[in-house]
Design a protein around this motif. Structure first.
Motif, PDB file in Angstrom:
ATOM      1  N   THR A  96       7.782  -7.634  -1.713  1.00  0.00           N
ATOM      2  CA  THR A  96       7.804  -7.056  -0.365  1.00  0.00           C
ATOM      3  C   THR A  96       7.009  -7.998   0.530  1.00  0.00           C
ATOM      4  O   THR A  96       6.314  -8.877   0.021  1.00  0.00           O
ATOM      5  N   PRO A  97       7.078  -7.811   1.845  1.00  0.00           N
ATOM      6  CA  PRO A  97       6.132  -8.561   2.676  1.00  0.00           C
ATOM      7  C   PRO A  97       4.718  -8.119   2.274  1.00  0.00           C
ATOM      8  O   PRO A  97       4.545  -7.026   1.738  1.00  0.00           O
ATOM      9  N   ILE A  98       3.730  -8.953   2.558  1.00  0.00           N
ATOM     10  CA  ILE A  98       2.368  -8.447   2.392  1.00  0.00           C
ATOM     11  C   ILE A  98       1.937  -7.923   3.756  1.00  0.00           C
ATOM     12  O   ILE A  98       2.300  -8.473   4.788  1.00  0.00           O
ATOM     13  N   TYR A  99       1.208  -6.821   3.745  1.00  0.00           N
ATOM     14  CA  TYR A  99       0.956  -6.089   4.990  1.00  0.00           C
ATOM     15  C   TYR A  99      -0.426  -6.393   5.541  1.00  0.00           C
ATOM     16  O   TYR A  99      -1.386  -6.508   4.781  1.00  0.00           O
ATOM     17  N   TYR A 100      -0.489  -6.499   6.863  1.00  0.00           N
ATOM     18  CA  TYR A 100      -1.765  -6.761   7.523  1.00  0.00           C
ATOM     19  C   TYR A 100      -2.721  -5.600   7.314  1.00  0.00           C
ATOM     20  O   TYR A 100      -2.364  -4.454   7.563  1.00  0.00           O
ATOM     21  N   VAL A 101      -3.942  -5.938   6.904  1.00  0.00           N
ATOM     22  CA  VAL A 101      -4.907  -4.866   6.629  1.00  0.00           C
ATOM     23  C   VAL A 101      -5.514  -4.254   7.887  1.00  0.00           C
ATOM     24  O   VAL A 101      -6.343  -3.352   7.789  1.00  0.00           O
ATOM     25  N   ASN A 102      -5.109  -4.731   9.074  1.00  0.00           N
ATOM     26  CA  ASN A 102      -5.645  -4.064  10.262  1.00  0.00           C
ATOM     27  C   ASN A 102      -4.780  -2.856  10.621  1.00  0.00           C
ATOM     28  O   ASN A 102      -5.071  -2.108  11.521  1.00  0.00           O
ATOM     29  N   ASP A 103      -3.721  -2.676   9.862  1.00  0.00           N
ATOM     30  CA  ASP A 103      -2.788  -1.576  10.090  1.00  0.00           C
ATOM     31  C   ASP A 103      -2.881  -0.658   8.878  1.00  0.00           C
ATOM     32  O   ASP A 103      -3.292  -1.097   7.819  1.00  0.00           O
ATOM     33  N   LYS A 104      -2.475   0.601   9.030  1.00  0.00           N
ATOM     34  CA  LYS A 104      -2.416   1.413   7.824  1.00  0.00           C
ATOM     35  C   LYS A 104      -0.955   1.479   7.361  1.00  0.00           C
ATOM     36  O   LYS A 104      -0.047   1.130   8.108  1.00  0.00           O
ATOM     37  N   PRO A 105      -0.726   1.913   6.128  1.00  0.00           N
ATOM     38  CA  PRO A 105       0.654   1.986   5.654  1.00  0.00           C
ATOM     39  C   PRO A 105       1.468   2.890   6.579  1.00  0.00           C
ATOM     40  O   PRO A 105       1.030   4.001   6.882  1.00  0.00           O
ATOM     41  N   HIS A 106       2.592   2.411   7.073  1.00  0.00           N
ATOM     42  CA  HIS A 106       3.408   3.251   7.949  1.00  0.00           C
ATOM     43  C   HIS A 106       4.834   3.281   7.411  1.00  0.00           C
ATOM     44  O   HIS A 106       5.122   2.713   6.359  1.00  0.00           O
ATOM     45  N   ILE A 107       5.690   3.934   8.153  1.00  0.00           N
ATOM     46  CA  ILE A 107       7.032   4.176   7.644  1.00  0.00           C
ATOM     47  C   ILE A 107       7.783   2.860   7.376  1.00  0.00           C
ATOM     48  O   ILE A 107       8.544   2.759   6.423  1.00  0.00           O
ATOM     49  N   GLY A 108       7.522   1.840   8.200  1.00  0.00           N
ATOM     50  CA  GLY A 108       8.204   0.557   8.013  1.00  0.00           C
ATOM     51  C   GLY A 108       7.765  -0.140   6.741  1.00  0.00           C
ATOM     52  O   GLY A 108       8.598  -0.602   5.956  1.00  0.00           O
ATOM     53  N   SER A 109       6.453  -0.208   6.517  1.00  0.00           N
ATOM     54  CA  SER A 109       5.984  -0.863   5.293  1.00  0.00           C
ATOM     55  C   SER A 109       6.370  -0.030   4.069  1.00  0.00           C
ATOM     56  O   SER A 109       6.702  -0.573   3.014  1.00  0.00           O
ATOM     57  N   ALA A 110       6.327   1.294   4.222  1.00  0.00           N
ATOM     58  CA  ALA A 110       6.729   2.156   3.104  1.00  0.00           C
ATOM     59  C   ALA A 110       8.201   1.925   2.747  1.00  0.00           C
ATOM     60  O   ALA A 110       8.576   1.915   1.565  1.00  0.00           O
ATOM     61  N   TYR A 111       9.021   1.699   3.755  1.00  0.00           N
ATOM     62  CA  TYR A 111      10.471   1.526   3.556  1.00  0.00           C
ATOM     63  C   TYR A 111      10.756   0.264   2.736  1.00  0.00           C
ATOM     64  O   TYR A 111      11.498   0.303   1.755  1.00  0.00           O
ATOM     65  N   SER A 112      10.166  -0.853   3.132  1.00  0.00           N
ATOM     66  CA  SER A 112      10.360  -2.105   2.374  1.00  0.00           C
ATOM     67  C   SER A 112       9.872  -1.944   0.938  1.00  0.00           C
ATOM     68  O   SER A 112      10.535  -2.380  -0.012  1.00  0.00           O
ATOM     69  N   THR A 113       8.709  -1.326   0.802  1.00  0.00           N
ATOM     70  CA  THR A 113       8.077  -1.239  -0.511  1.00  0.00           C
ATOM     71  C   THR A 113       8.833  -0.272  -1.411  1.00  0.00           C
ATOM     72  O   THR A 113       8.992  -0.510  -2.609  1.00  0.00           O
ATOM     73  N   LEU A 114       9.325   0.809  -0.814  1.00  0.00           N
ATOM     74  CA  LEU A 114      10.133   1.765  -1.566  1.00  0.00           C
ATOM     75  C   LEU A 114      11.410   1.108  -2.100  1.00  0.00           C
ATOM     76  O   LEU A 114      11.768   1.277  -3.272  1.00  0.00           O
ATOM     77  N   ALA A 115      12.090   0.379  -1.243  1.00  0.00           N
ATOM     78  CA  ALA A 115      13.343  -0.261  -1.678  1.00  0.00           C
ATOM     79  C   ALA A 115      13.071  -1.213  -2.837  1.00  0.00           C
ATOM     80  O   ALA A 115      13.830  -1.256  -3.821  1.00  0.00           O
ATOM     81  N   ALA A 116      11.976  -1.968  -2.741  1.00  0.00           N
ATOM     82  CA  ALA A 116      11.642  -2.896  -3.824  1.00  0.00           C
ATOM     83  C   ALA A 116      11.315  -2.126  -5.095  1.00  0.00           C
ATOM     84  O   ALA A 116      11.704  -2.536  -6.199  1.00  0.00           O
TER      85      ALA A 116
END
Ligand code: ZN
Length: 478
Positions: free
Chosen positions: A13-33
């Motif tokens: 998955t992309p690696i996510y910026y730690v200044n953000d919290k997990p959101h629906i977009g990052s969850a979506y990529s990670t879920l698909a993977a």
């Protein structure tokens, strides 16, 4: 079989910026993977599923400062939030990389040393608008009223000496690999988009910055820091031992799939493969760029009150329900609209009244009519299409086919009326029920990459000595 005999499957998955919290977009990529990782694992493959966090750069330094924390301390706390969120959503990566880890720092240093040795870097002067929110330069034409439209902030005018990468030389080789699918870009529309972008001509890119905060210095020029995007892209290699374990690296590289959002496609489909070619490595085999959500027809915003937090939803509706909803509601790769109301409709309709109700009905009748004792037979429906669709990342189609089987089974029960038939023709009812039990067992197997908890519950229930009526898998919500 040893690991080296099995087919490998490396997905990221992309690696996510730690200044953000997990959101629906990052969850979506990670879920698909996660779904693909589970599917390929179930096929006996040697799977490596990687996710992680991006922890360098001015954006993170700024956020840490606002929070009154040191960047590393801030990163530690927030990286842990991502791990926890994935855990709650039933997402099980094999590895979690953080760009502040030693294994990554060492690998990036080696990567840049090789890049310099390749002769593809040169020193130059750069002048441009830099958006810290995006951590990238913006073209004049990308700004709206002088502001970055994504962040609504004025980019900084940066004029500095930088190191540049000769990206412009890589157009022809990238075009060839993309066109002949040696390097696959999916969905098809995204492939065409990248082809036409490359055909317009590529420009060289800056790979270092003079003033970035909390970034890695260039190995040979400590005045310059590595452009965070390149540091981040290299996580896909550093996690599999690029610097420390060449055997492992050669086993897993090239990646079979990078799952990303469509906003970062140029980094992954143009810059990343070109950099890899420059250091003598293969490009990834495939990049899949998914679409974006709107929320009740709007962009997500606190003032509109349409904010969707995947973790809260999972706690409210179960992780499997959220996993099902996100992959069923919008065809993967397309843009689409979601909302909690839509989730509720799917939950009560497809899950509570659909699969859940069918499972209760069938187990109830097996217990009541046959004392929980029923023979194992082959499923009356061929559900290979479900797995094939998941394999091709067409999750919504696979789920649609699975739910057609649920509807078919319900119709079969309604027509046969086993509760009336059982006295006169118990053998007919027994045959019907053992077919339905077999169908449910097969459905559980096929759905397990997307709904692992539900699949387990169904399987355990059906494999018990005696089948008893199941509690609702998905209690209705109002
Ligand atoms: Zn921006």
């Amino acid at each position: 079989m040893t690991d080296s005999d099995r087919k490998k499957f490396y997905i990221t998955t992309p690696i996510y910026y730690v200044n953000d919290k997990p959101h629906i977009g990052s969850a979506y990529s990670t879920l698909a993977a996660d779904v693909l990782a589970r599917l390929h694992r179930s096929l006996g493959e040697d799977v490596l599923f990687l996710t992680g966090t991006a922890e360098h750069g001015s954006k993170i330094a700024e956020s840490a400062e606002r929070a009154g924390k040191k960047p590393q301390e801030f990163a530690d706390e927030n990286a842990a939030k991502f791990s926890l969120a994935w855990d709650i959503l039933g997402i099980a990566p094999d590895d979690f990389i953080r760009t502040t880890e030693e294994r990554h720092l060492k690998a990036v240093n080696l990567f840049f040393t090789k890049l310099k040795d390749s002769g593809k870097l040169y020193e130059g002067e750069y002048e441009g608008w830099y958006c810290v929110g995006c951590e990238s330069f913006k073209k004049e034409s990308e700004l709206v009223n002088g502001l970055c439209p994504l962040h609504n902030r004025k980019p900084e005018l940066v004029k500095e000496k930088n190191w540049f990468f000769k990206l412009s030389e890589y157009g022809p080789v990238l075009l060839e690999k993309i066109k002949n699918d040696e390097f696959r870009i999916l969905p098809h529309a995204r492939k065409n988009e990248m082809i036409s972008f490359i055909e317009q001509g590529l420009e060289d890119i800056a790979v270092s910055r003079r003033t970035a905060k909390f970034a890695m210095p260039l190995p040979w020029d400590k005045e310059q820091t590595i452009y965070v995007w390149l540091d981040e892209l290299f996580n896909y290699c550093s996690a599999i031992g690029y610097e420390s374990d060449r055997e492992k690296f050669d086993h897993y590289w090239p990646a079979d799939f990078h799952i990303i959002g469509k906003d970062i496609i140029k980094f992954h489909c143009i810059i990343w493969p070109a950099l890899l070619l420059a250091i003598g490595e293969q490009p990834p085999k495939a990049v899949f760029a998914h679409g974006f959500f709107t929320f009740g027809g709007q962009k997500m915003s606190k003032t509109l009150g349409n904010v969707i937090d995947p973790v809260e939803l999972a706690q409210k509706y179960t992780p499997d329900a959220v996993r099902y909803f996100l992959l069923r509601e919008v065809p993967f790769g397309h843009d689409g609209d979601i909302s909690e109301d839509k989730l509720k409709v799917r939950y009560n309709g497809d899950l509570a009244n659909g699969l859940g109700n069918l499972f209760s009905r069938v187990t109830n009748m097996v217990e009541k009519f046959f004392d929980g004792d029923i023979e194992t037979v082959k499923s009356p429906k061929d559900l290979t299409e479900v797995t094939e669709a998941f394999y091709n990342l067409d999750f919504s189609h696979g789920l649609e086919v699975a739910w057609q089987a649920v509807a078919w089974a319900d119709a079969l029960i309604d027509k046969a009326k086993p509760w009336e038939l059982v006295k006169a023709e118990p053998d007919k009812v027994r045959e019907l029920l053992r077919n339905l039990v077999a169908l449910l067992a097969d459905l559980a197997l096929k759905l397990s990459p997307i709904m692992p908890d539900t699949a387990n519950k169904i399987r355990q229930h059906l494999e018990a000595e005696k089948i008893v009526k199941s509690e609702p898998l998905f209690p209705k919500v109002n």
